[in-house]
Design an enzyme around this catalytic site. Structure first.
Site, PDB file in Angstrom:
ATOM      1  N   CYS C  99       0.886  -1.169   0.000  1.00  0.00           N
ATOM      2  CA  CYS C  99       0.000   0.000   0.000  1.00  0.00           C
ATOM      3  C   CYS C  99       0.917   1.210   0.000  1.00  0.00           C
ATOM      4  O   CYS C  99       1.518   1.523   1.023  1.00  0.00           O
ATOM      5  CB  CYS C  99      -0.919   0.007   1.215  1.00  0.00           C
ATOM      6  SG  CYS C  99      -1.839   1.554   1.388  1.00  0.00           S
ATOM      7  N   CYS C 102      -0.682   4.380   2.213  1.00  0.00           N
ATOM      8  CA  CYS C 102      -0.766   4.327   3.680  1.00  0.00           C
ATOM      9  C   CYS C 102      -0.305   2.945   4.126  1.00  0.00           C
ATOM     10  O   CYS C 102       0.881   2.661   4.047  1.00  0.00           O
ATOM     11  CB  CYS C 102      -2.153   4.711   4.191  1.00  0.00           C
ATOM     12  SG  CYS C 102      -3.565   3.992   3.332  1.00  0.00           S
ATOM     13  N   SER C 103      -1.219   2.091   4.562  1.00  0.00           N
ATOM     14  CA  SER C 103      -0.780   0.768   5.012  1.00  0.00           C
ATOM     15  C   SER C 103      -1.936  -0.214   4.977  1.00  0.00           C
ATOM     16  O   SER C 103      -2.042  -1.070   5.842  1.00  0.00           O
ATOM     17  CB  SER C 103      -0.230   0.861   6.428  1.00  0.00           C
ATOM     18  OG  SER C 103      -1.208   1.466   7.251  1.00  0.00           O
ATOM     19  N   CYS C 104      -2.817  -0.102   3.977  1.00  0.00           N
ATOM     20  CA  CYS C 104      -3.950  -1.018   3.839  1.00  0.00           C
ATOM     21  C   CYS C 104      -3.430  -2.456   3.834  1.00  0.00           C
ATOM     22  O   CYS C 104      -2.506  -2.780   3.089  1.00  0.00           O
ATOM     23  CB  CYS C 104      -4.698  -0.751   2.537  1.00  0.00           C
ATOM     24  SG  CYS C 104      -5.399   0.906   2.452  1.00  0.00           S
TER      25      CYS C 104
END
Lengths: 92, 106, 194
Positions: C99, C102-104
């Protein structure tokens, strides 16, 4: 609406330079051509959700890009697959 | 300038795909146990989302609003609590005066 | 207001929680419940799905067409979770999930994202130079004749990889197969082996 196999180009738009914005289209594919793989469904537009505004549902597509169209320095047959909302796509 | 360099010049701080400044940086693949603080912030965000106080998109918007130096310096969950606070203040769920008073108490 | 936001995170959390509790917006019980639910999710859940898909063609079909239903079929709680998509590796195709914005992460089936997944270096390198990244950091070498498809998780889905079943596991039962599937195999930074 786009169908699987359609050639598309991601809009070369930069709303983050025009004021507060929240965008889920990575900078590196803006203006780049790819191919629609499939329609993933319709989801509330995050560009509105991020500001607690009423958010209409918008179509989300899985779009495939050849990596050498983005960064020409690497192996050509590698791909990048990205979820992109329909309003960011245009026909080339 | 190459097309890709032109694009990169326009990227926002959090938009990190292919960012040249990190291309030679090693990835720390060691496991890092989450702290109690990390888990509490994570859970707080989850509850606020489930109760429709703020969306995950608002969390992200708040994180993206953090100036670059802070964004890169702060730990993951320190960015989160900063964005959560920002959003609660924006929505008037808590006020600046209340927060100041509470911080002074501690 | 900016000075308030620059307050140390731990102090902010304590103050914000106290205020939210006093106002009845969020209770401590709700936070504890949420935390317990999140702590419960772990890569073991994704591993069970992978092992079952290796043994049961009908389950594999379900997993590829609707990851959320496939997770629920194994009792994994998916309510309120983003839809889960599953990417199947093949002899000439390897998937890697990142991702960049962000950090999905497929938290429902893998738990909290690992530290490296959230790092700037991983997010930058995974899309632009994935082969070198995998080789240098995980000693995972993707042969030149295998297409590497990097999946940038940018929106409403969460993605996990269904790796190929390694040779040498013929006749193994589900529990034994589950035990060899690691977190990184389901993101694509590593490949299961025996």
């Amino acid at each position: 609406m786009f169908a699987p196999g359609d050639r598309v180009r991601v809009k070369d738009a930069w709303p983050e330079h025009q004021g507060p914005a929240h965008i889920r289209t990575p900078y590196y594919v803006r203006g780049v051509e790819g191919e629609v793989v499939r329609h993933l469904g319709d989801f509330a537009n995050p560009e509105d959700l991020a500001f607690a505004r009423p958010a209409a549902k918008v179509p989300l597509y899985h779009v495939r890009f050849r990596k050498d169209r983005i960064w020409p320095e690497r192996k050509p047959d590698d791909e990048i697959l990205i979820e992109i909302f329909g309003h960011w796509l245009e026909r080339p | 300038m190459d097309k890709e360099a032109e694009r990169e010049a326009k990227r926002a701080t959090h938009d990190l795909g292919g960012a040249s400044k990190f291309m030679c940086e090693a990835v720390d693949v060691e496991p890092h146990e989450l702290t109690e603080f990390d888990r509490q912030v994570d859970a707080l965000r989850g509850v606020l989302g489930a109760k429709a106080v703020m969306t995950v998109d608002e969390l992200r918007r708040g994180i993206e609003a953090i100036p670059e130096a802070d964004y890169l310096r702060l730990s993951y969950y320190r960015r989160w609590i900063r964005s959560i606070t920002d959003n609660l203040l924006k929505h008037g769920v808590i006020t600046e005066a209340e927060l100041r008073a509470e911080l002074e108490k501690a | 207001m900016s000075d308030l936001l620059e307050t140390d995170g731990e102090r902010l959390l304590t103050a914000v929680r106290a205020l939210l509790q006093r106002k009845g917006v969020v209770t401590e019980e709700e936070i504890a419940e949420r935390r317990a639910a999140t702590d419960n999710a772990s890569p073991g859940q994704g591993a069970r799905m992978v092992a079952k898909a290796w043994l049961d063609p009908a389950y594999r079909e379900l997993m590829l067409s609707d990851g959320t239903k496939a997770a629920e079929a194994l009792g994994i709680p998916m309510r309120g979770m983003p839809p889960l998509g599953v990417l199947e590796n093949a002899p000439k195709l390897h998937h890697l999930v990142v991702c960049t914005l962000c950090s999905c992460y497929p938290r429902a089936v893998l738990g909290y994202p690992p530290f490296w997944y959230k790092s700037a270096a991983y997010r930058a390198r995974a899309v632009r130079d994935p082969r070198a990244l995998l080789a240098s950091e995980w000693k995972t070498v993707i042969p030149d004749d295998v297409t590497l498809r990097v999946v940038d998780s940018t929106a409403d889905y969460r993605w996990m990889v269904l790796p190929m079943r390694p040779a040498g596991t013929e006749g193994w039962d589900e529990a034994r197969l589950t035990a060899i599937v690691r977190e990184g195999d389901m993101i694509g930074v590593t490949i299961p082996s025996v």
